[in-house]
Motif scaffolding. Structure first.
Motif, PDB file in Angstrom:
ATOM      1  N   ALA A  73       0.833  -1.203   0.000  1.00 53.41           N
ATOM      2  CA  ALA A  73       0.000   0.000   0.000  1.00 53.41           C
ATOM      3  C   ALA A  73       0.865   1.248   0.000  1.00 53.41           C
ATOM      4  O   ALA A  73       0.580   2.220  -0.697  1.00 53.41           O
ATOM      5  CB  ALA A  73      -0.932  -0.007   1.205  1.00 53.41           C
ATOM      6  N   ALA A  74       1.949   1.239   0.756  1.00 54.34           N
ATOM      7  CA  ALA A  74       2.850   2.391   0.804  1.00 54.34           C
ATOM      8  C   ALA A  74       3.531   2.604  -0.544  1.00 54.34           C
ATOM      9  O   ALA A  74       3.738   3.732  -0.981  1.00 54.34           O
ATOM     10  CB  ALA A  74       3.895   2.202   1.899  1.00 54.34           C
ATOM     11  N   ASP A  75       3.882   1.508  -1.232  1.00 55.83           N
ATOM     12  CA  ASP A  75       4.556   1.601  -2.517  1.00 55.83           C
ATOM     13  C   ASP A  75       3.591   1.861  -3.665  1.00 55.83           C
ATOM     14  O   ASP A  75       4.015   2.219  -4.756  1.00 55.83           O
ATOM     15  CB  ASP A  75       5.312   0.300  -2.822  1.00 55.83           C
ATOM     16  CG  ASP A  75       6.551   0.133  -1.959  1.00 55.83           C
ATOM     17  OD1 ASP A  75       7.021   1.144  -1.397  1.00 55.83           O
ATOM     18  OD2 ASP A  75       7.027  -1.010  -1.849  1.00 55.83           O
ATOM     19  N   ALA A  76       2.308   1.675  -3.438  1.00 56.67           N
ATOM     20  CA  ALA A  76       1.329   1.732  -4.521  1.00 56.67           C
ATOM     21  C   ALA A  76       1.326   3.078  -5.228  1.00 56.67           C
ATOM     22  O   ALA A  76       1.038   3.147  -6.408  1.00 56.67           O
ATOM     23  CB  ALA A  76      -0.063   1.405  -3.994  1.00 56.67           C
ATOM     24  N   GLY A  77       1.663   4.150  -4.557  1.00 55.41           N
ATOM     25  CA  GLY A  77       1.678   5.469  -5.170  1.00 55.41           C
ATOM     26  C   GLY A  77       2.907   5.715  -6.031  1.00 55.41           C
ATOM     27  O   GLY A  77       3.032   6.751  -6.659  1.00 55.41           O
ATOM     28  N   SER A  78       3.795   4.784  -6.089  1.00 53.97           N
ATOM     29  CA  SER A  78       5.024   4.927  -6.857  1.00 53.97           C
ATOM     30  C   SER A  78       4.755   4.817  -8.348  1.00 53.97           C
ATOM     31  O   SER A  78       3.845   4.122  -8.781  1.00 53.97           O
ATOM     32  CB  SER A  78       6.017   3.838  -6.445  1.00 53.97           C
ATOM     33  OG  SER A  78       7.132   3.862  -7.296  1.00 53.97           O
ATOM     34  N   ASN A  79       5.544   5.517  -9.144  1.00 47.96           N
ATOM     35  CA  ASN A  79       5.461   5.403 -10.596  1.00 47.96           C
ATOM     36  C   ASN A  79       6.599   4.568 -11.156  1.00 47.96           C
ATOM     37  O   ASN A  79       6.893   4.643 -12.341  1.00 47.96           O
ATOM     38  CB  ASN A  79       5.463   6.785 -11.240  1.00 47.96           C
ATOM     39  CG  ASN A  79       4.111   7.450 -11.145  1.00 47.96           C
ATOM     40  OD1 ASN A  79       3.097   6.785 -11.009  1.00 47.96           O
ATOM     41  ND2 ASN A  79       4.097   8.755 -11.204  1.00 47.96           N
ATOM     42  N   GLU A  80       7.245   3.773 -10.326  1.00 46.63           N
ATOM     43  CA  GLU A  80       8.331   2.922 -10.797  1.00 46.63           C
ATOM     44  C   GLU A  80       7.785   1.549 -11.177  1.00 46.63           C
ATOM     45  O   GLU A  80       7.094   0.906 -10.388  1.00 46.63           O
ATOM     46  CB  GLU A  80       9.409   2.784  -9.729  1.00 46.63           C
ATOM     47  CG  GLU A  80      10.151   4.081  -9.471  1.00 46.63           C
ATOM     48  CD  GLU A  80      11.263   3.921  -8.462  1.00 46.63           C
ATOM     49  OE1 GLU A  80      11.322   2.892  -7.764  1.00 46.63           O
ATOM     50  OE2 GLU A  80      12.092   4.834  -8.376  1.00 46.63           O
ATOM     51  N   VAL A  81       8.114   1.132 -12.404  1.00 44.85           N
ATOM     52  CA  VAL A  81       7.619  -0.134 -12.928  1.00 44.85           C
ATOM     53  C   VAL A  81       8.790  -0.961 -13.446  1.00 44.85           C
ATOM     54  O   VAL A  81       9.626  -0.460 -14.199  1.00 44.85           O
ATOM     55  CB  VAL A  81       6.631   0.086 -14.091  1.00 44.85           C
ATOM     56  CG1 VAL A  81       6.121  -1.235 -14.631  1.00 44.85           C
ATOM     57  CG2 VAL A  81       5.487   0.971 -13.668  1.00 44.85           C
ATOM     58  N   SER A  82       8.828  -2.212 -13.040  1.00 50.49           N
ATOM     59  CA  SER A  82       9.734  -3.182 -13.647  1.00 50.49           C
ATOM     60  C   SER A  82       8.960  -3.882 -14.752  1.00 50.49           C
ATOM     61  O   SER A  82       7.886  -4.423 -14.510  1.00 50.49           O
ATOM     62  CB  SER A  82      10.201  -4.221 -12.625  1.00 50.49           C
ATOM     63  OG  SER A  82      11.010  -3.637 -11.639  1.00 50.49           O
ATOM     64  N   VAL A  83       9.500  -3.858 -15.954  1.00 48.62           N
ATOM     65  CA  VAL A  83       8.873  -4.558 -17.071  1.00 48.62           C
ATOM     66  C   VAL A  83       9.556  -5.909 -17.209  1.00 48.62           C
ATOM     67  O   VAL A  83      10.779  -5.997 -17.314  1.00 48.62           O
ATOM     68  CB  VAL A  83       8.997  -3.752 -18.377  1.00 48.62           C
ATOM     69  CG1 VAL A  83       8.452  -4.550 -19.557  1.00 48.62           C
ATOM     70  CG2 VAL A  83       8.258  -2.426 -18.246  1.00 48.62           C
ATOM     71  N   VAL A  84       8.766  -6.976 -17.190  1.00 47.96           N
ATOM     72  CA  VAL A  84       9.272  -8.339 -17.296  1.00 47.96           C
ATOM     73  C   VAL A  84       8.811  -8.920 -18.631  1.00 47.96           C
ATOM     74  O   VAL A  84       7.607  -9.027 -18.890  1.00 47.96           O
ATOM     75  CB  VAL A  84       8.771  -9.211 -16.119  1.00 47.96           C
ATOM     76  CG1 VAL A  84       9.175 -10.666 -16.321  1.00 47.96           C
ATOM     77  CG2 VAL A  84       9.304  -8.670 -14.801  1.00 47.96           C
ATOM     78  N   ILE A  85       9.788  -9.259 -19.464  1.00 52.77           N
ATOM     79  CA  ILE A  85       9.525  -9.870 -20.763  1.00 52.77           C
ATOM     80  C   ILE A  85      10.114 -11.271 -20.726  1.00 52.77           C
ATOM     81  O   ILE A  85      11.318 -11.434 -20.524  1.00 52.77           O
ATOM     82  CB  ILE A  85      10.163  -9.071 -21.909  1.00 52.77           C
ATOM     83  CG1 ILE A  85       9.677  -7.621 -21.889  1.00 52.77           C
ATOM     84  CG2 ILE A  85       9.875  -9.742 -23.255  1.00 52.77           C
ATOM     85  CD1 ILE A  85      10.432  -6.706 -22.840  1.00 52.77           C
TER      86      ILE A  85
END
Length: 144
Positions: free
Chosen positions: A12-24
């Motif tokens: 919940a604390a991290d949910a506001g983050s705009n950091e995304v790891s893209v996994v291919i």
């Protein structure tokens, strides 16, 4: 607080983050001919990915070497040929951002995909307890 409650609170604390790891995840993605388009669609996002992880699931067509040489910003991780679910789990364990987005090696994203999904997630009352999915359209098929 239990370990599960701690994990939910952390999410919940991290949910506001705009950091995304893209996994291919890929097995012989180079020889199927769509891998470059998939990788370029991630690079063209209006909200850049925090990291791009390509999970090479025992390719024998040079996929890993090609991605390392052509896309130095992509981290290539090896997997033992255990299939898509196992490769995705490897990606989840390796991801460093609070959000994870999966992209198949034969798919492409519209340029605003990550930005739009994160906006929806951040506007949600409980983003830590939701899964977002996108609509899709078939552009072309193998051999087409």
């Amino acid at each position: 607080m239990s370990a599960t409650q701690d994990a939910v609170a952390s999410a919940a604390a991290d949910a506001g983050s705009n950091e995304v790891s893209v996994v291919i995840c890929s097995r012989n993605g180079l020889s199927r001919g769509f891998l470059d388009e998939a990788l370029r669609s991630v690079q063209m996002q209006t909200l850049p990915a925090h990291e791009i992880l390509l999970i090479d699931d025992a390719s024998n067509d040079g996929t890993a070497d090609y991605v390392r040489a052509s896309y130095p910003q992509v981290t290539v991780l090896h997997n033992a040929g255990v299939g898509l679910a196992g490769a995705r789990n490897t990606g989840i364990r390796s991801a460093r951002a609070p959000w994870i987005a999966f992209l198949d090696d034969d798919d492409i994203w519209c340029p605003g995909k990550l930005e739009e999904q994160l906006a929806q997630a951040n506007a949600s009352a409980s983003p830590e307890a939701a899964i977002w999915a996108s609509r899709f359209a078939i552009i072309r098929t193998y051999g087409g």
